[in-house]
Design a protein around this motif. Structure first.
Motif, PDB file in Angstrom:
ATOM      1  N   LYS A  50      12.131  -6.095  -4.284  1.00  0.00           N
ATOM      2  CA  LYS A  50      11.540  -5.849  -2.972  1.00  0.00           C
ATOM      3  C   LYS A  50      10.525  -6.951  -2.714  1.00  0.00           C
ATOM      4  N   VAL A  51      10.528  -7.513  -1.499  1.00  0.00           N
ATOM      5  CA  VAL A  51       9.619  -8.611  -1.196  1.00  0.00           C
ATOM      6  C   VAL A  51       8.901  -8.363   0.119  1.00  0.00           C
ATOM      7  N   ALA A  52       7.699  -8.949   0.211  1.00  0.00           N
ATOM      8  CA  ALA A  52       7.013  -9.088   1.495  1.00  0.00           C
ATOM      9  C   ALA A  52       7.399 -10.459   2.025  1.00  0.00           C
ATOM     10  N   SER A  53       8.003 -10.478   3.197  1.00  0.00           N
ATOM     11  CA  SER A  53       8.639 -11.693   3.710  1.00  0.00           C
ATOM     12  C   SER A  53       8.025 -12.110   5.037  1.00  0.00           C
ATOM     13  N   VAL A  54       7.833 -13.431   5.202  1.00  0.00           N
ATOM     14  CA  VAL A  54       7.380 -14.000   6.470  1.00  0.00           C
ATOM     15  C   VAL A  54       8.327 -15.131   6.854  1.00  0.00           C
ATOM     16  N   MET A  55       8.867 -15.088   8.065  1.00  0.00           N
ATOM     17  CA  MET A  55       9.727 -16.161   8.558  1.00  0.00           C
ATOM     18  C   MET A  55       8.834 -17.202   9.230  1.00  0.00           C
ATOM     19  N   MET A  56       8.865 -18.412   8.719  1.00  0.00           N
ATOM     20  CA  MET A  56       7.988 -19.478   9.192  1.00  0.00           C
ATOM     21  C   MET A  56       8.822 -20.557   9.875  1.00  0.00           C
ATOM     22  N   ALA A 115      -2.253 -16.557   3.410  1.00  0.00           N
ATOM     23  CA  ALA A 115      -3.428 -15.749   3.762  1.00  0.00           C
ATOM     24  C   ALA A 115      -3.011 -14.484   4.512  1.00  0.00           C
ATOM     25  N   THR A 116      -2.011 -14.612   5.396  1.00  0.00           N
ATOM     26  CA  THR A 116      -1.512 -13.453   6.145  1.00  0.00           C
ATOM     27  C   THR A 116      -0.941 -12.395   5.205  1.00  0.00           C
ATOM     28  N   VAL A 117      -0.136 -12.845   4.227  1.00  0.00           N
ATOM     29  CA  VAL A 117       0.493 -11.890   3.300  1.00  0.00           C
ATOM     30  C   VAL A 117      -0.566 -11.225   2.426  1.00  0.00           C
ATOM     31  N   VAL A 118      -1.525 -12.003   1.931  1.00  0.00           N
ATOM     32  CA  VAL A 118      -2.591 -11.422   1.096  1.00  0.00           C
ATOM     33  C   VAL A 118      -3.370 -10.382   1.883  1.00  0.00           C
ATOM     34  N   ILE A 146      -1.240  -7.284   2.146  1.00  0.00           N
ATOM     35  CA  ILE A 146      -1.209  -6.558   0.873  1.00  0.00           C
ATOM     36  C   ILE A 146      -2.482  -5.733   0.700  1.00  0.00           C
ATOM     37  N   GLU A 147      -3.632  -6.315   1.064  1.00  0.00           N
ATOM     38  CA  GLU A 147      -4.914  -5.619   0.915  1.00  0.00           C
ATOM     39  C   GLU A 147      -4.941  -4.305   1.696  1.00  0.00           C
ATOM     40  N   ASN A 148      -4.146  -4.239   2.763  1.00  0.00           N
ATOM     41  CA  ASN A 148      -4.168  -3.057   3.627  1.00  0.00           C
ATOM     42  C   ASN A 148      -2.871  -2.256   3.545  1.00  0.00           C
ATOM     43  N   GLU A 194       1.506  -4.001  -4.178  1.00  0.00           N
ATOM     44  CA  GLU A 194       0.805  -5.040  -4.915  1.00  0.00           C
ATOM     45  C   GLU A 194       1.820  -6.102  -5.322  1.00  0.00           C
ATOM     46  N   PHE A 195       1.329  -7.297  -5.648  1.00  0.00           N
ATOM     47  CA  PHE A 195       2.223  -8.380  -6.016  1.00  0.00           C
ATOM     48  C   PHE A 195       2.913  -8.077  -7.352  1.00  0.00           C
ATOM     49  N   ALA A 196       4.181  -8.529  -7.472  1.00  0.00           N
ATOM     50  CA  ALA A 196       4.964  -8.209  -8.673  1.00  0.00           C
ATOM     51  C   ALA A 196       5.787  -9.407  -9.143  1.00  0.00           C
TER      52      ALA A 196
END
Length: 271
Positions: free
Chosen positions: A208-214, A226-229, A232-234, A238-240
């Protein structure tokens, strides 16, 4: 809070440079452990370091950047400062056209409501077999040679690439390195093949990933991180694992930065 190595990788700024920023009071760690001497940085300092690096790319000295951060702390005043700088450059230095363009782009970004303009999506990546090549290269622009090497070494086996080949790059260094980065590239394949001198065929587990299309140039990666971090904080995640990039439209397809499409992925798990 992040130790200096983690902060270096997320911000794409070397540990050596972060220590220099600390020494000149440009970016001082949020906390220094009095017993171990370890430096710790906060999530908000990712935003500050991205602004510092952006101003550096405009050609401004570190002393000037220090004064800007001190005297132009809000977006409106910084936008006004950049407009004045733009006029000064246009009048006096035609050869600085690239820096003028960067300032114009910065002004446009500052007019947006927030720098956190990227959408974070949670997605499941399937298990897959990949052709993998990992090597220390002289610099990041040399990564293209790895793709040529991978394709040429496995070509005699006529590999079948899956429809979504997940052309992936993983940067294994624990900190951002200006020279000699440790880079791994992967392409998803179907079937069984023999390892070559430099290419290994390995199985990758589902994740499972947190993904951003850039879309656009790679100078955005610091802001994306910075956006992903911040996300994650909210969140309940958590990172894996190590972050990686998927090239949907890469330098092999276009030489125009605005046409690049890159997916930045962070493996995650529930807390």
């Amino acid at each position: 809070m992040f130790r200096i190595g983690e902060f270096s990788k997320l911000s794409q700024v070397s540990v050596r440079m972060l220590r220099h920023y600390d020494k000149i009071d440009l970016l001082v760690p949020e906390k220094i452990d009095e017993f171990t001497g370890y430096r710790y940085y906060s999530v908000m300092q990712l935003i500050t370091i991205n602004r510092i690096q952006e101003l550096k790319r405009m050609g401004l000295s570190l002393n000037t950047i220090k004064e800007i951060l001190k005297n132009y702390s809000d977006d409106q005043s910084l936008k006004n400062y950049l407009k004045l700088k733009k006029s000064e450059i246009e009048e006096n230095m035609k050869e600085m056209q690239n820096q003028i363009c960067m300032i114009e782009n910065s002004i446009k970004r500052l007019e947006e409501e927030s720098i956190m303009k990227y959408n974070v999506n949670v997605k499941d990546m399937p298990a897959r077999k990949v052709a993998s090549l990992r090597m220390v290269i002289p610099s990041y622009p040399e990564e293209g040679k790895l793709w040529v090497m991978l394709r040429s070494e496995i070509a005699p086996q006529n590999p079948k690439f899956v429809s979504q080949s997940y052309r992936t790059a993983i940067y294994h260094d624990k900190e951002y390195k200006e020279d000699n980065p440790d880079v791994e590239i992967q392409m998803a394949v179907e079937g069984d093949y023999k390892d070559t001198e430099n290419v290994k065929f390995v199985d990758i587990d589902a994740m499972k990933v947190a993904s951003v299309m850039m879309k656009g140039g790679y100078e955005q990666i610091g802001e994306v991180n910075a956006t992903v971090v911040n996300w994650i904080e909210n969140s309940n995640y958590e990172f894996a694992g190590e972050m990686f990039s998927i090239y949907h439209v890469g330098p092999a397809e276009t030489d125009k930065d605005e046409e690049l499409v890159t997916e930045i992925c962070f493996p995650i798990k529930e807390r």
